[in-house]
Scaffold this motif. Structure first.
Motif, mmCIF file in Angstrom:
data_model
loop_
_atom_site.group_PDB
_atom_site.id
_atom_site.type_symbol
_atom_site.label_atom_id
_atom_site.label_comp_id
_atom_site.label_asym_id
_atom_site.label_seq_id
_atom_site.Cartn_x
_atom_site.Cartn_y
_atom_site.Cartn_z
ATOM 1 N N ALA A 222 11.859 23.301 -1.788
ATOM 2 C CA ALA A 222 10.556 23.960 -1.951
ATOM 3 C C ALA A 222 9.417 23.064 -1.450
ATOM 4 N N LEU A 223 9.481 21.787 -1.786
ATOM 5 C CA LEU A 223 8.428 20.849 -1.370
ATOM 6 C C LEU A 223 8.413 20.670 0.145
ATOM 7 N N LEU A 224 9.595 20.536 0.731
ATOM 8 C CA LEU A 224 9.665 20.302 2.176
ATOM 9 C C LEU A 224 9.273 21.553 2.959
ATOM 10 N N GLU A 225 9.689 22.727 2.472
ATOM 11 C CA GLU A 225 9.324 23.965 3.171
ATOM 12 C C GLU A 225 7.809 24.146 3.173
ATOM 13 N N SER A 226 7.180 23.804 2.065
ATOM 14 C CA SER A 226 5.723 23.969 2.028
ATOM 15 C C SER A 226 5.039 22.953 2.941
ATOM 16 N N ALA A 227 5.766 21.891 3.328
ATOM 17 C CA ALA A 227 5.207 20.910 4.272
ATOM 18 C C ALA A 227 5.619 21.218 5.714
ATOM 19 N N GLY A 228 6.267 22.378 5.925
ATOM 20 C CA GLY A 228 6.574 22.804 7.284
ATOM 21 C C GLY A 228 7.964 22.495 7.803
ATOM 22 N N TRP A 229 8.834 21.950 6.970
ATOM 23 C CA TRP A 229 10.205 21.680 7.405
ATOM 24 C C TRP A 229 11.041 22.955 7.356
ATOM 25 N N LYS A 230 12.102 22.969 8.191
ATOM 26 C CA LYS A 230 13.162 23.964 8.034
ATOM 27 C C LYS A 230 14.252 23.274 7.231
ATOM 28 N N VAL A 231 14.607 23.862 6.078
ATOM 29 C CA VAL A 231 15.530 23.193 5.158
ATOM 30 C C VAL A 231 16.768 24.052 4.944
ATOM 31 N N PHE A 232 17.936 23.439 5.081
ATOM 32 C CA PHE A 232 19.203 24.119 4.798
ATOM 33 C C PHE A 232 19.978 23.315 3.755
ATOM 34 N N LEU A 233 20.580 24.008 2.810
ATOM 35 C CA LEU A 233 21.409 23.364 1.789
ATOM 36 C C LEU A 233 22.881 23.624 2.101
ATOM 37 N N THR A 234 23.711 22.583 1.985
ATOM 38 C CA THR A 234 25.148 22.762 2.237
ATOM 39 C C THR A 234 25.769 23.699 1.205
ATOM 40 N N ARG A 235 25.178 23.756 0.019
ATOM 41 C CA ARG A 235 25.588 24.766 -0.966
ATOM 42 C C ARG A 235 24.364 25.153 -1.778
ATOM 43 N N THR A 236 24.291 26.443 -2.141
ATOM 44 C CA THR A 236 23.158 26.905 -2.943
ATOM 45 C C THR A 236 23.654 27.397 -4.292
ATOM 46 N N ASN A 237 24.963 27.271 -4.529
ATOM 47 C CA ASN A 237 25.521 27.632 -5.839
ATOM 48 C C ASN A 237 26.703 26.714 -6.148
ATOM 49 N N ASP A 238 27.448 27.040 -7.168
ATOM 50 C CA ASP A 238 28.480 26.142 -7.675
ATOM 51 C C ASP A 238 29.810 26.347 -6.953
ATOM 52 N N VAL A 239 29.881 25.905 -5.704
ATOM 53 C CA VAL A 239 31.117 26.034 -4.940
ATOM 54 C C VAL A 239 31.576 24.671 -4.438
ATOM 55 N N GLN A 240 32.868 24.561 -4.175
ATOM 56 C CA GLN A 240 33.400 23.317 -3.629
ATOM 57 C C GLN A 240 33.375 23.381 -2.110
ATOM 58 N N ILE A 241 32.866 22.341 -1.475
ATOM 59 C CA ILE A 241 32.785 22.275 -0.013
ATOM 60 C C ILE A 241 33.353 20.930 0.426
ATOM 61 N N SER A 242 34.236 20.970 1.404
ATOM 62 C CA SER A 242 34.833 19.708 1.851
ATOM 63 C C SER A 242 33.770 18.847 2.541
ATOM 64 N N LEU A 243 34.035 17.539 2.576
ATOM 65 C CA LEU A 243 33.087 16.610 3.209
ATOM 66 C C LEU A 243 32.957 16.921 4.699
ATOM 67 N N THR A 244 34.073 17.268 5.326
ATOM 68 C CA THR A 244 34.048 17.627 6.755
ATOM 69 C C THR A 244 33.165 18.844 6.990
#
Length: 207
Positions: free
Chosen positions: A47-69
Motif C-alpha cells: 500500500a505504501l509503495l503503490e501510493s509512492a508510484g511503484w508497481k508492486v507484486f506479491l509472490t503470494r497474497t494468501n496462505d499458500v505454499q510456493i516453492s523458492l524456485t
C-alpha cells in the motif's frame, strides 16, 4: 514534452512474504505464525509503495505454499527491478533478538553463514551480477529498520544457501524483521503498529 518526468530508478518490485500454507515458518512466543506476519508486512508495504508510484507484486497474497524456485520465476515473469523477501527469525535460544538482512555472498568472498551448505567462493550465481547493488540495498534497508525499531543490530549478512536470492536477475535482499522466539520482540511483532512501522521503514529506505 515538458510534462512531469517519471522518477528515475526502479519502479517494479516483487515482495515475497516468506513461507505459507503447511510451511508456517517460525512460531511466535506471543502466539501466531511467521507466515501470517510476513504476509501482513508485505500487504502494508504494498500500500505504501503503490501510493509512492511503484508497481508492486506479491509472490503470494494468501496462505499458500510456493516453492523458492517459483518465487524467483515470478519475479522474472513480472520483470521486477527489485526483489525483497520478508521473514521473521526463530531460534532455539529465546535471548536472541534483533534484525538481520541477507544478500547473496559476493563472488570470491566467504559467507557469514553457511548452514552446512558448501561455501565455495569461486561459485557465481545469477544474482552475483548485482553484488554492489545488493549490498547497498541491504545496508539502506537494514539501517532504516534499525532506526525505526531500535532493535538489536545483527548485521547485514552474506549467505550462499538462500535459493530465493541466488537465482534472481535483479538486486535482491532478504529481511529478517526480528525474532519470534524472543518473548519481547514477539510481542512487538504481534502488534499491527509495529508491523506498520516495519513497512514504513522499508518504504522510506526504497524512496
Amino acid at each position: 514534452g515538458n510534462g512531469p518526468k517519471p522518477a528515475p530508478g526502479p519502479h517494479v518490485i516483487v515482495l515475497d512474504p516468506g513461507h505459507g500454507g503447511p510451511d508456517s515458518g517460525a512460531r511466535s512466543a506471543a502466539g501466531g505464525l511467521e507466515k501470517d506476519f510476513t504476509l501482513d508486512w508485505a500487504v502494508r508495504l504494498r500500500a505504501l509503495l503503490e501510493s509512492a508510484g511503484w508497481k508492486v507484486f506479491l509472490t503470494r497474497t494468501n496462505d499458500v505454499q510456493i516453492s523458492l524456485t517459483d518465487r524467483v520465476t515470478f519475479a522474472d515473469a513480472h520483470r521486477a527491478d527489485l526483489f525483497l523477501s520478508l521473514h521473521f527469525n526463530g531460534a532455539t535460544e529465546p535471548q536472541h533478538s534483533g534484525i538481520e538482512t541477507y544478500c547473496i555472498t559476493p563472488t570470491g568472498m566467504p559467507s557469514n553463514l553457511t548452514r552446512g551448505y558448501e561455501d565455495n567462493a569461486a561459485l557465481a550465481f545469477p544474482n552475483n551480477q548485482f553484488d554492489a547493488q545488493n549490498l547497498q540495498l541491504g545496508l539502506n534497508l537494514h539501517r532504516a529498520l534499525l532506526a525505526a525499531t531500535g532493535a538489536n543490530d545483527r548485521g547485514v549478512r552474506r549467505a550462499r544457501f538462500l535459493a530465493v536470492l541466488r537465482g534472481q536477475s535483479r538486486p535482491a535482499v532478504l529481511l529478517e524483521g526480528g525474532y519470534l522466539s524472543n518473548p519481547d520482540e514477539a510481542a512487538r511483532i504481534a502488534s499491527t503498529e509495529h508491523r506498520q512501522k516495519l513497512a514504513e521503514a522499508v518504504a522510506k529506505a526504497l524512496q
